[in-house]
Scaffold this active site. Sequence first.
Site, PDB file in Angstrom:
ATOM      1  N   LYS A 264       0.859  -1.187   0.000  1.00 52.29           N
ATOM      2  CA  LYS A 264       0.000   0.000   0.000  1.00 52.29           C
ATOM      3  C   LYS A 264       0.895   1.236   0.000  1.00 52.29           C
ATOM      4  O   LYS A 264       1.735   1.410   0.892  1.00 52.29           O
ATOM      5  CB  LYS A 264      -0.909   0.008   1.239  1.00 52.29           C
ATOM      6  N   ASP A 269      -2.604  10.268   3.558  1.00 50.80           N
ATOM      7  CA  ASP A 269      -4.005   9.867   3.719  1.00 50.80           C
ATOM      8  C   ASP A 269      -4.752  10.900   4.548  1.00 50.80           C
ATOM      9  O   ASP A 269      -4.709  10.881   5.780  1.00 50.80           O
ATOM     10  CB  ASP A 269      -4.066   8.483   4.391  1.00 50.80           C
ATOM     11  N   LYS A 276     -10.231  12.955   7.865  1.00 51.48           N
ATOM     12  CA  LYS A 276      -9.773  12.574   9.193  1.00 51.48           C
ATOM     13  C   LYS A 276      -9.759  13.786  10.110  1.00 51.48           C
ATOM     14  O   LYS A 276      -9.595  14.913   9.635  1.00 51.48           O
ATOM     15  CB  LYS A 276      -8.336  12.025   9.108  1.00 51.48           C
ATOM     16  N   ASP A 287       1.615   6.432   5.514  1.00 53.62           N
ATOM     17  CA  ASP A 287       0.643   5.469   4.981  1.00 53.62           C
ATOM     18  C   ASP A 287       1.143   4.791   3.704  1.00 53.62           C
ATOM     19  O   ASP A 287       0.426   4.009   3.090  1.00 53.62           O
ATOM     20  CB  ASP A 287      -0.701   6.192   4.732  1.00 53.62           C
ATOM     21  N   ASP A 346     -12.211   7.076   3.595  1.00 52.55           N
ATOM     22  CA  ASP A 346     -11.002   6.865   4.396  1.00 52.55           C
ATOM     23  C   ASP A 346     -10.589   5.386   4.398  1.00 52.55           C
ATOM     24  O   ASP A 346      -9.498   5.052   4.839  1.00 52.55           O
ATOM     25  CB  ASP A 346     -11.243   7.363   5.822  1.00 52.55           C
ATOM     26  N   GLU A 348      -9.418   3.717   2.039  1.00 49.87           N
ATOM     27  CA  GLU A 348      -8.889   3.824   0.677  1.00 49.87           C
ATOM     28  C   GLU A 348      -7.826   2.788   0.359  1.00 49.87           C
ATOM     29  O   GLU A 348      -7.615   2.448  -0.791  1.00 49.87           O
ATOM     30  CB  GLU A 348      -8.316   5.234   0.455  1.00 49.87           C
ATOM     31  N   ARG A 350      -7.666  -0.433   0.892  1.00 49.85           N
ATOM     32  CA  ARG A 350      -8.219  -1.639   0.254  1.00 49.85           C
ATOM     33  C   ARG A 350      -8.650  -1.342  -1.185  1.00 49.85           C
ATOM     34  O   ARG A 350      -8.634  -2.229  -2.029  1.00 49.85           O
ATOM     35  CB  ARG A 350      -9.369  -2.189   1.114  1.00 49.85           C
TER      36      ARG A 350
HETATM   37  N1  BES Z   1      -4.264   4.553   6.886  1.00 47.27           N
HETATM   38  C1  BES Z   1      -5.422   4.324   7.648  1.00 47.27           C
HETATM   39  C2  BES Z   1      -5.205   3.335   8.789  1.00 47.27           C
HETATM   40  C3  BES Z   1      -4.397   3.854   9.947  1.00 47.27           C
HETATM   41  C4  BES Z   1      -4.945   4.750  10.838  1.00 47.27           C
HETATM   42  C5  BES Z   1      -3.118   3.398  10.133  1.00 47.27           C
HETATM   43  C6  BES Z   1      -4.185   5.199  11.909  1.00 47.27           C
HETATM   44  C7  BES Z   1      -2.376   3.838  11.220  1.00 47.27           C
HETATM   45  C8  BES Z   1      -2.892   4.753  12.099  1.00 47.27           C
HETATM   46  C9  BES Z   1      -6.529   3.760   6.774  1.00 47.27           C
HETATM   47  O1  BES Z   1      -6.558   4.235   5.472  1.00 47.27           O
HETATM   48  C10 BES Z   1      -7.817   4.179   7.399  1.00 47.27           C
HETATM   49  O2  BES Z   1      -8.090   5.341   7.433  1.00 47.27           O
HETATM   50  N2  BES Z   1      -8.576   3.207   7.882  1.00 47.27           N
HETATM   51  C11 BES Z   1      -9.804   3.473   8.518  1.00 47.27           C
HETATM   52  C12 BES Z   1     -10.813   2.459   8.041  1.00 47.27           C
HETATM   53  C13 BES Z   1     -12.220   2.767   8.462  1.00 47.27           C
HETATM   54  C14 BES Z   1     -12.728   3.975   7.728  1.00 47.27           C
HETATM   55  C15 BES Z   1     -13.076   1.566   8.130  1.00 47.27           C
HETATM   56  C16 BES Z   1      -9.592   3.371  10.022  1.00 47.27           C
HETATM   57  O3  BES Z   1      -8.834   2.500  10.455  1.00 47.27           O
HETATM   58  O4  BES Z   1     -10.143   4.179  10.743  1.00 47.27           O
HETATM   59 ZN    ZN Z   2      -4.793   4.843   4.706  1.00 49.06          ZN
HETATM   60 MN    MN Z   3      -7.656   6.046   5.303  1.00 48.35          MN
END
Ligand code: BES
Ligand code: ZN
Ligand code: MN
Length: 493
Positions: A264, A269, A276, A287, A346, A348, A350
């Site tokens: 990834k 992000d 966010k 990210d 968010d 994204e 996947r």
């Molecule tokens: N890059 C983030 C995951 C992340 C968040 C990694 C904080 C490390 C620290 C990912 O893209 C994301 O935002 N995931 C969301 C998914 C949710 C919207 C289902 C998350 O984990 O909140």
């Molecule tokens: Zn992300």
């Molecule tokens: Mn995200």
Amino acid sequence: MNYHFEPSANAATLHTDCIIVGVYRQGKLSAAAAQLDAASAGALQNHLDIGDFSGDKNRTSMLYKLPGVTAQRVLLVGMGEKDKLTLEALAQITQTAVNVLKSSKAGNAIAFLTDEIVSEHLQDAVRQSVVAVADALYAFDTYKSKKDDRPELEAWTLAHTIAGDFSTAIRQGAAIAEGMRVSRDLANSPGNVCTPTYLAETAQELANSSNKVDIDVLEESDMEALGMGSFLSVSKGSIQDGKMVILQYHGGNVGDAPLALVGKGITFDTGGISLKPGNAMDEMKFDMTGAASVIGALTACVAMQLPLNVIGVIAAAENMPGGKASKPGDIVTSMSGKTIEILNTDAEGRLVLCDALTYVERFNPAAVIDIATLTGACITALGHHTSGLLSNNDALAEEVLAAGKQACDEAWRLPMGEKYQEQLKSNFADMGNIGGPPAGAITAACFLARFTENYPWAHLDIAGTAWKSGAAKGATGRPVPLLCQILINRAGV
Ligand code: BES
Ligand code: ZN
Ligand code: MN
């Protein structure tokens, strides 16, 4: 930094700025410490008898000009209890020693620490010890106007009182350390520098450096033609062009099925339209660490000239809330033909990974491992010590877990199954891109699993392990050691 190996050595007669030897709890001497004590007619023991230095783990004491000893400095390092000397403890003790040397004027050192490991684990110990030294010496000051001007350690020798050849393990350790450095430098670089284009350029440099590496960079127009509507739904929200980079390392026989690593590479992000909160958002420059670890692992693979075929895929995009960005409720068609309702922009990672995972099918991979900072939920589940592992194949999962243990870069397997798949149901498309709050790391993997049915697949969620927050904020270099260990084991070297 140069790494060397010295077998059958006597600590008292070596020429170096500093000899490093272990002492166990209650003053029990390691083999090399005993050599020094004998050569100095008990001067080392006299020092211990004063009682200030106990041999407790990670305690240190620097001795100068011991009689009968060639080196000017002897660093005693506490090893703790002898029967509790794990590989992990050894790596920590090694780093303690490096940190002491950093504040000395020593330009080189000879360490007898791996000498204390029982022989069946010695190759792993030596490899990891080199990685530990490099880890402790790593600094990222590219953007500081004042650079660190302390004298640099230029050579590190691992020495044993006994015979044995560990030159391969040393070379592997140095290669892994270099891969980690490349990965950390990329991840630590700010988002305004490390863009998808920058990642592609870095991959291009790796390809240029070796005649065993070929590269193919898919532009957005290429991805359009391939039907990668899911990837493009993320990249189109940014003015930075998305890139899909395919590196092919040809170290094995022509026709041998490759191992594919898919990273990834979200270079920043913001969350997109599902923006966010501002708190600690700077950390979302990390990210792209999955992609960085793919470049790092391939860098190490080239350095080791491993005899196997490896594909590295980098799905690089910036997740921004631009005027063309996807909106919650938008439906896109992935390269596989499956439709996705984007319920949260968010989620994204996947969306870019699923098209990369479909694309790698054309290489008939022996196995595919994707590496992603995919979910905050994985941090909730496992914290910052172990990466999340999810897989559709028990043998592959066991292989990854074992390599993690071997490399001190551990993962822990989480379950997947039909029950969790139900959470991805969409009323309007084949699936939604989120599965609700419960088991967020698992439902994210369940989403990816729908695109990986045709090969053995493992997913590493490195959200908790890829970087540190707080005062020591920065990339860790993980899971490059784990990935390299898998490659080394598969290559059978
Ligand atoms: N890059 C983030 C995951 C992340 C968040 C990694 C904080 C490390 C620290 C990912 O893209 C994301 O935002 N995931 C969301 C998914 C949710 C919207 C289902 C998350 O984990 O909140
Ligand atoms: Zn992300
Ligand atoms: Mn995200």
